[in-house]
Enzyme design. Sequence first.
Site, mmCIF file in Angstrom:
data_model
loop_
_atom_site.group_PDB
_atom_site.id
_atom_site.type_symbol
_atom_site.label_atom_id
_atom_site.label_comp_id
_atom_site.label_asym_id
_atom_site.label_seq_id
_atom_site.Cartn_x
_atom_site.Cartn_y
_atom_site.Cartn_z
ATOM 1 N N LYS A 1 -87.334 25.592 -29.382
ATOM 2 C CA LYS A 1 -86.977 26.637 -30.358
ATOM 3 C C LYS A 1 -86.004 27.635 -29.729
ATOM 4 O O LYS A 1 -85.888 27.702 -28.502
ATOM 5 C CB LYS A 1 -88.254 27.343 -30.818
ATOM 6 N N TYR B 1 -68.571 53.342 -17.282
ATOM 7 C CA TYR B 1 -68.863 54.436 -18.215
ATOM 8 C C TYR B 1 -69.800 55.481 -17.620
ATOM 9 O O TYR B 1 -70.830 55.136 -17.038
ATOM 10 C CB TYR B 1 -69.535 53.888 -19.476
#
Length: 378
Positions: free
Chosen positions: A36, A264
């Site tokens: 899955k 940043y």
Amino acid sequence: MRTGSMRVADISLPAIRHNVARVRELTGGAVIVVVKAGGYGHGAAITAQAALEGGATIIATADLEEALALREAGITGPILCWLHGVRADFGEAALADIELGISDLPQLERAAAAARQHDRPVTIHLKVDTGLSRNGASERDWDALFARTAELANTGTIRVRGIFSHLANAGADADRAQAACFDDAIARLRAAGVEPELCHLAASAATLSSPHLHYTAVRVGIAAYGLSPFADKTSAQLGLIPAMTLRSEIIALRGVPAGTGVSYGFNHVCETATTLALVPMGYADGMPRALNGSGAWVTVAGEPRPIVGRIGMDQFIIDVGPLAGRLSLGDPVVLFGDPERGYPPVEIWSGLMRTINYEIVASIGPRVLRVASETTLP
Ligand SMILES: *Cc1c(COP(=O)(O)O)cnc(C)c1O
């Protein structure tokens, strides 16, 4: 195939085959391998094929959509899925010969209707809830569900291949209580006149720790990928080989003076003159942004080097300091892989992020090219 990708998850087929064979050897019964969520981020079709080669009896997904995609990708072995939306088209399942986990009477009737519509039996595994409180039939509904299943099996509309349940991993006592409940469900199904070929309860954790929970089949996900379901046991201690090596490459090198701010917010400032390497992988690729400043590391030229500064959507920076003279653009950077081969284990990230290895691998993003490899077994 796309070439030259700068973001790659190498998936070792020999590792997956080995892991599935290891589970078979441990249990002696059938092995259902769960692929899955894109094979826990490894690529569903790649994993399914290798798992079948390693001796898997059935491939499983959660959703029917994932199961159908495997058929389209050319997987011809048995496929099971169990988590159904109310509009999932069981006719498609019948046509593609997908086995269905069935949790309630309405789902059973939809499966039967699909079988009649396409004039072919639909194969099911009855799913019973034994304490997890997710999907699966509640005990009070078992007798009605089993009686109707027996009717549909007798007319050849439905073929019952299995009965299954899922553990809560809430400790040995809870496991034993769930197993007793599962035994009761199996007995009541037999009393209704249905003999299931496969009884499956254990996922990876119970498969690797509790032989008394093996029944006639186990359903493993994480173990097939070579990762440990336990916080206190490594892959190697369990005889498993991590299948994924997540790698990128250096696309820029920059010598900087002491005091240089990085990325940043400048929350990392270089204490000394050093060299920064730019790596084009970021949080859109499944690298948690919150790893920033946590001490996470990668390997460059076989050496561990720290991730510095904020992780962007597409890129992050490593301080390659003393290695600088030995590095060139295009050199590989390994984010995680098999620690037996010197790579950081994925559990460093899951530990720092207070989550489980499952979440890290399942979150690897769509820009990362999954490459099946025959050569990464040590
Ligand atoms: C995901 C899942 C599994 C596999 O679990 P692992 O811990 O990865 O082995 C097995 N059964 C069910 C019902 C699942 O949803």
